[in-house]
Write a protein that holds these residues in place. Structure first.
Motif, short mmCIF file in Angstrom:
data_model
loop_
_atom_site.label_atom_id
_atom_site.label_comp_id
_atom_site.label_asym_id
_atom_site.label_seq_id
_atom_site.Cartn_x
_atom_site.Cartn_y
_atom_site.Cartn_z
N HIS A 124 0.83 -1.21 0.00
CA HIS A 124 0.00 0.00 0.00
C HIS A 124 0.86 1.25 0.00
O HIS A 124 1.91 1.30 0.64
CB HIS A 124 -0.90 0.05 1.25
CG HIS A 124 -1.87 -1.08 1.32
ND1 HIS A 124 -2.91 -1.23 0.45
CD2 HIS A 124 -1.95 -2.12 2.19
CE1 HIS A 124 -3.60 -2.30 0.77
NE2 HIS A 124 -3.03 -2.88 1.82
N GLU A 125 0.37 2.27 -0.69
CA GLU A 125 0.97 3.60 -0.65
C GLU A 125 -0.17 4.57 -0.37
O GLU A 125 -1.23 4.49 -0.98
CB GLU A 125 1.61 3.92 -2.00
CG GLU A 125 2.06 5.35 -2.13
CD GLU A 125 2.40 5.70 -3.57
OE1 GLU A 125 2.07 6.83 -3.95
OE2 GLU A 125 2.95 4.88 -4.29
N ARG A 126 0.05 5.50 0.56
CA ARG A 126 -0.99 6.46 0.92
C ARG A 126 -0.47 7.87 0.67
O ARG A 126 0.72 8.11 0.75
CB ARG A 126 -1.35 6.32 2.40
CG ARG A 126 -2.03 5.01 2.71
CD ARG A 126 -2.14 4.78 4.22
NE ARG A 126 -2.79 3.52 4.54
CZ ARG A 126 -2.19 2.36 4.58
NH1 ARG A 126 -0.91 2.26 4.32
NH2 ARG A 126 -2.87 1.26 4.88
N ARG A 180 2.96 12.04 -6.58
CA ARG A 180 3.54 10.92 -7.32
C ARG A 180 2.85 10.57 -8.64
O ARG A 180 3.45 9.95 -9.50
CB ARG A 180 3.53 9.68 -6.43
CG ARG A 180 4.42 9.90 -5.22
CD ARG A 180 4.67 8.64 -4.52
NE ARG A 180 5.16 7.63 -5.43
CZ ARG A 180 6.17 6.83 -5.20
NH1 ARG A 180 6.81 6.93 -4.09
NH2 ARG A 180 6.52 5.92 -6.05
N ASP A 194 9.72 5.43 -9.95
CA ASP A 194 8.47 4.69 -9.74
C ASP A 194 8.37 3.59 -10.80
O ASP A 194 8.58 3.84 -11.98
CB ASP A 194 7.28 5.64 -9.83
CG ASP A 194 5.99 5.04 -9.31
OD1 ASP A 194 5.97 3.82 -9.09
OD2 ASP A 194 5.03 5.79 -9.14
#
Length: 175
Positions: free
Chosen positions: A47-49, A77, A114
């Motif tokens: 997960h990325e928040r 991002r 990324d």
């Protein structure tokens, strides 16, 4: 003379409701949502928040059940957009107007390190739901939640998927 009086009363009866009718709704609504948050889940389940902001639009006709909308949202991002989604909402002017919708989304990553940035543009599907609260004839508050599903690879029909879940609060106005 009697015929003239009857004719004038009929014309007055036809014109009077038009004069009392409310002006039509403004059909194009634009929402600026500076308060938003997202959770990105990649194909491995990590997960990325983060925080995000959105600019969205919606077009509807008076007393229509379907409307057309879209948005552009960006974070530090990535940028994602849904140029057009079809929404279902209750007909007629309402103070509280909920809606559900679906559309096609695009995702672009900003950072070169990324993993998703190696695939410049990703295509996916979106489900959205929200509610607008009318503050007057031209202003409304808006809350929206979106679920988007993108392929993790270059192929939009790939089995490796990543999802983006986001929510927004904003202020809208009718043009």
């Amino acid at each position: 003379m009697r015929r003239l009086a009857v004719l004038l009363s009929c014309v007055a009866g036809l014109v009077a409701p038009v004069a009392r009718a409310e002006p039509p709704l403004r059909n194009l609504g634009v929402t600026v949502a500076p308060v938003g948050a997202y959770v990105m889940t990649n194909e491995a389940g990590a997960h990325e928040r983060g925080y995000t902001a959105s600019l969205s639009w919606g077009y509807r006709k008076d007393f229509a059940v379907m409307e057309v909308g879209g948005h552009v949202a960006t974070s530090r991002r990535r940028t994602e957009a849904t140029p057009m989604s079809i929404r279902i909402a209750p007909p007629g002017p309402r103070r509280v107007r909920p809606y559900l919708g679906a559309g096609a989304s695009l995702l672009v990553a900003h950072q070169k390190e990324d993993v998703a940035a190696s695939r410049a543009l990703q295509v996916g599907a979106e489900l959205c739901g929200g509610v607008d609260l009318e503050l007057g004839r031209q202003l409304f508050l808006s809350a929206e939640a979106r679920y988007q599903n993108f392929s993790a690879g270059g192929d939009p029909f790939s089995g490796e998927r990543q999802s983006l879940t986001s929510g927004y609060l904003g202020l809208g106005f009718r043009l």
